[in-house]
Design a protein around this motif. Structure first.
Motif, PDB file in Angstrom:
ATOM      1  N   LEU A   1       0.825  -1.203   0.000  1.00  0.00           N
ATOM      2  CA  LEU A   1       0.000   0.000   0.000  1.00  0.00           C
ATOM      3  C   LEU A   1       0.861   1.256   0.000  1.00  0.00           C
ATOM      4  N   SER A   2       2.014   1.160   0.656  1.00  0.00           N
ATOM      5  CA  SER A   2       2.912   2.315   0.703  1.00  0.00           C
ATOM      6  C   SER A   2       4.179   2.087  -0.110  1.00  0.00           C
ATOM      7  N   GLY A   3       4.254   0.941  -0.789  1.00  0.00           N
ATOM      8  CA  GLY A   3       5.473   0.605  -1.506  1.00  0.00           C
ATOM      9  C   GLY A   3       5.441   0.916  -2.987  1.00  0.00           C
ATOM     10  N   GLY A   4       4.305   1.373  -3.512  1.00  0.00           N
ATOM     11  CA  GLY A   4       4.223   1.770  -4.904  1.00  0.00           C
ATOM     12  C   GLY A   4       4.087   0.627  -5.894  1.00  0.00           C
ATOM     13  N   GLN A   5       3.910  -0.605  -5.417  1.00  0.00           N
ATOM     14  CA  GLN A   5       3.809  -1.743  -6.326  1.00  0.00           C
ATOM     15  C   GLN A   5       2.422  -2.370  -6.315  1.00  0.00           C
ATOM     16  N   LEU A   6       1.477  -1.741  -5.635  1.00  0.00           N
ATOM     17  CA  LEU A   6       0.149  -2.329  -5.530  1.00  0.00           C
ATOM     18  C   LEU A   6      -0.525  -2.436  -6.891  1.00  0.00           C
ATOM     19  N   ALA A   7      -0.340  -1.447  -7.764  1.00  0.00           N
ATOM     20  CA  ALA A   7      -0.995  -1.467  -9.076  1.00  0.00           C
ATOM     21  C   ALA A   7      -0.585  -2.706  -9.868  1.00  0.00           C
ATOM     22  N   GLY A   8       0.712  -3.018  -9.850  1.00  0.00           N
ATOM     23  CA  GLY A   8       1.181  -4.182 -10.578  1.00  0.00           C
ATOM     24  C   GLY A   8       0.613  -5.478 -10.034  1.00  0.00           C
ATOM     25  N   THR A   9       0.494  -5.577  -8.713  1.00  0.00           N
ATOM     26  CA  THR A   9      -0.047  -6.783  -8.108  1.00  0.00           C
ATOM     27  C   THR A   9      -1.533  -6.914  -8.409  1.00  0.00           C
ATOM     28  N   LEU A  10      -2.256  -5.788  -8.452  1.00  0.00           N
ATOM     29  CA  LEU A  10      -3.673  -5.831  -8.818  1.00  0.00           C
ATOM     30  C   LEU A  10      -3.858  -6.263 -10.273  1.00  0.00           C
ATOM     31  N   VAL A  11      -2.974  -5.796 -11.153  1.00  0.00           N
ATOM     32  CA  VAL A  11      -3.031  -6.251 -12.545  1.00  0.00           C
ATOM     33  C   VAL A  11      -2.752  -7.754 -12.612  1.00  0.00           C
ATOM     34  N   ALA A  12      -1.775  -8.215 -11.820  1.00  0.00           N
ATOM     35  CA  ALA A  12      -1.453  -9.643 -11.787  1.00  0.00           C
ATOM     36  C   ALA A  12      -2.640 -10.465 -11.313  1.00  0.00           C
ATOM     37  N   LEU A  13      -3.470  -9.893 -10.450  1.00  0.00           N
ATOM     38  CA  LEU A  13      -4.639 -10.601  -9.949  1.00  0.00           C
ATOM     39  C   LEU A  13      -5.625 -10.932 -11.071  1.00  0.00           C
ATOM     40  N   CYS A  14      -5.582 -10.171 -12.156  1.00  0.00           N
ATOM     41  CA  CYS A  14      -6.456 -10.464 -13.304  1.00  0.00           C
ATOM     42  C   CYS A  14      -6.139 -11.826 -13.923  1.00  0.00           C
ATOM     43  N   VAL A  15      -4.890 -12.293 -13.758  1.00  0.00           N
ATOM     44  CA  VAL A  15      -4.495 -13.568 -14.363  1.00  0.00           C
ATOM     45  C   VAL A  15      -5.240 -14.732 -13.717  1.00  0.00           C
ATOM     46  N   PRO A  16      -5.165 -14.920 -12.375  1.00  0.00           N
ATOM     47  CA  PRO A  16      -5.922 -16.032 -11.797  1.00  0.00           C
ATOM     48  C   PRO A  16      -7.433 -15.861 -11.909  1.00  0.00           C
ATOM     49  N   LEU A  17      -7.920 -14.612 -11.921  1.00  0.00           N
ATOM     50  CA  LEU A  17      -9.356 -14.401 -12.108  1.00  0.00           C
ATOM     51  C   LEU A  17      -9.806 -14.873 -13.487  1.00  0.00           C
ATOM     52  N   ALA A  18      -9.025 -14.523 -14.521  1.00  0.00           N
ATOM     53  CA  ALA A  18      -9.357 -14.973 -15.874  1.00  0.00           C
ATOM     54  C   ALA A  18      -9.200 -16.484 -15.996  1.00  0.00           C
ATOM     55  N   ALA A  19      -8.178 -17.042 -15.320  1.00  0.00           N
ATOM     56  CA  ALA A  19      -7.987 -18.493 -15.344  1.00  0.00           C
ATOM     57  C   ALA A  19      -9.162 -19.203 -14.693  1.00  0.00           C
ATOM     58  N   ALA A  20      -9.670 -18.648 -13.596  1.00  0.00           N
ATOM     59  CA  ALA A  20     -10.829 -19.238 -12.933  1.00  0.00           C
ATOM     60  C   ALA A  20     -12.051 -19.208 -13.846  1.00  0.00           C
ATOM     61  N   GLY A  21     -12.254 -18.077 -14.520  1.00  0.00           N
ATOM     62  CA  GLY A  21     -13.355 -17.996 -15.467  1.00  0.00           C
ATOM     63  C   GLY A  21     -13.196 -18.966 -16.617  1.00  0.00           C
ATOM     64  N   ASN A  22     -11.967 -19.131 -17.079  1.00  0.00           N
ATOM     65  CA  ASN A  22     -11.682 -20.041 -18.187  1.00  0.00           C
ATOM     66  C   ASN A  22     -12.003 -21.484 -17.803  1.00  0.00           C
ATOM     67  N   TRP A  23     -11.532 -21.906 -16.627  1.00  0.00           N
ATOM     68  CA  TRP A  23     -11.767 -23.276 -16.181  1.00  0.00           C
ATOM     69  C   TRP A  23     -13.262 -23.537 -16.000  1.00  0.00           C
ATOM     70  N   THR A  24     -13.968 -22.580 -15.376  1.00  0.00           N
ATOM     71  CA  THR A  24     -15.405 -22.745 -15.148  1.00  0.00           C
ATOM     72  C   THR A  24     -16.152 -22.820 -16.468  1.00  0.00           C
ATOM     73  N   LEU A  25     -15.737 -21.992 -17.411  1.00  0.00           N
ATOM     74  CA  LEU A  25     -16.362 -22.000 -18.737  1.00  0.00           C
ATOM     75  C   LEU A  25     -16.170 -23.339 -19.435  1.00  0.00           C
ATOM     76  N   THR A  26     -14.946 -23.872 -19.404  1.00  0.00           N
ATOM     77  CA  THR A  26     -14.681 -25.134 -20.082  1.00  0.00           C
ATOM     78  C   THR A  26     -15.398 -26.292 -19.398  1.00  0.00           C
ATOM     79  N   GLN A  27     -15.528 -26.243 -18.060  1.00  0.00           N
ATOM     80  CA  GLN A  27     -16.265 -27.289 -17.347  1.00  0.00           C
ATOM     81  C   GLN A  27     -17.744 -27.251 -17.695  1.00  0.00           C
ATOM     82  N   ARG A  28     -18.315 -26.067 -17.782  1.00  0.00           N
ATOM     83  CA  ARG A  28     -19.724 -25.949 -18.177  1.00  0.00           C
ATOM     84  C   ARG A  28     -19.932 -26.480 -19.594  1.00  0.00           C
ATOM     85  N   ALA A  29     -19.001 -26.131 -20.492  1.00  0.00           N
ATOM     86  CA  ALA A  29     -19.102 -26.626 -21.868  1.00  0.00           C
ATOM     87  C   ALA A  29     -19.008 -28.149 -21.903  1.00  0.00           C
ATOM     88  N   HIS A  30     -18.116 -28.716 -21.058  1.00  0.00           N
ATOM     89  CA  HIS A  30     -17.970 -30.176 -21.000  1.00  0.00           C
ATOM     90  C   HIS A  30     -19.267 -30.832 -20.544  1.00  0.00           C
TER      91      HIS A  30
END
Length: 290
Positions: free
Chosen positions: A144-173
């Motif tokens: 919060l005070s180290g100036g790197q929070l923005a990058g970590t929040l952007v990185a959080l989009c990766v597992p969120l998209a991966a979770a959506g991807n897995w759920t989508l493929t399971q529903r399709a299956h």
């Protein structure tokens, strides 16, 4: 390609090592930044997969793309978010921050699958989610005070998209429409390169940078993606999940050794909690046969 179990394990370890080179290579770029980095890696991934796909799946794979339903294209969209967010995050924060944040993917997947397709979450996974959440919270608090929070929040989009991807493929299956992973990756890389092209201009990358990003497109993404599908035919899901954790360890070590990027104590502590929670969850599940 038919593998024995030991061969599949060894190959999966090699796959995680290839995945882990992105951070250290990004630190040796001269002029390319942010969206340009993402564009070139995605562009070279597309070129690589156009060659590799017929080798692994035959020429019929392109016919699959023409006949693909909406699930494959939505999966490709999820992959494009993962590709874009990962590389942008690496330009904004440390390699360790990005990799540890991505490591919570299995837990986010469990939560998203519980909400949207009703997957039951066992008690051991709830405990592991609480442990991992504590580790990530410790990391975020120091940023919060180290100036790197923005990058970590952007990185959080990766597992969120991966979770959506897995759920989508399971529903399709469930509906009888299996999504072929590697063509979906090709679609994702193409969408990522198209989306970031306007943001990447005017190009500033040197030939040195383009060579390194071409290496990432081929060796860090296209080849291991195709090989991981081969491994998944032999290894069980808990084995793959545990072996995939090596990407975090390899990635942090390579950035530490190859780019002198020392992880902070908070990242090491948070990462230990996250990885420990993942290992505990997968090992218990493996023993229980769930």
């Amino acid at each position: 390609m038919k593998l024995s179990h030991p061969q599949a394990v060894a190959l999966m370890v090699a796959v995680t090592l290839m995945w882990s080179i992105a951070g250290v290579i990004t630190r040796h770029l001269e002029q390319a930044r942010s969206f340009e980095v993402t564009f070139w890696r995605s562009f070279f991934t597309v070129l690589s997969l156009l060659v590799l796909l017929p080798f692994f799946q035959g020429r019929a794979v392109f016919g699959k793309l023409r006949r693909a339903g909406p699930a494959l294209w939505l999966s490709g969209l999820c992959w494009s978010v993962m590709f874009t967010a990962f590389m942008v995050a690496l330009t904004l924060t440390s390699v360790a921050n990005v990799l540890v944040t991505m490591a919570i993917g299995p837990f986010l997947t469990a939560l998203v699958a519980r909400i949207f397709i009703g997957h039951r979450i066992p008690l051991r996974t709830w405990v592991a989610i609480a442990m991992a959440g504590t580790g990530i919270a410790a990391m975020y608090a120091t940023q919060l005070s180290g100036g790197q929070l923005a990058g970590t929040l952007v990185a959080l989009c990766v597992p969120l998209a991966a979770a959506g991807n897995w759920t989508l493929t399971q529903r399709a299956h469930r509906e009888g429409h299996d999504v072929d992973l590697v063509p979906a990756v090709l679609v994702g890389a193409a969408l990522s390169s198209l989306a970031t092209l306007p943001l990447a201009m005017p190009f500033a990358a040197s030939w040195h940078d383009i060579g390194l990003l071409a290496l990432l497109g081929l060796v860090q993404l296209a080849i291991p993606c195709a090989l991981s599908v081969v491994c998944a035919r032999v290894l069980k899901a808990p084995e793959i999940a545990l072996l995939a954790l090596l990407e975090v360890i390899f990635g942090i070590l390579l950035a530490w050794i190859g780019a002198d990027e020392t992880p902070t104590q908070a990242v090491l502590a948070g990462g230990t909690l996250v990885i420990g929670a993942l290992v505990m969850n997968e090992l218990v599940g493996w023993r229980q046969g769930t």
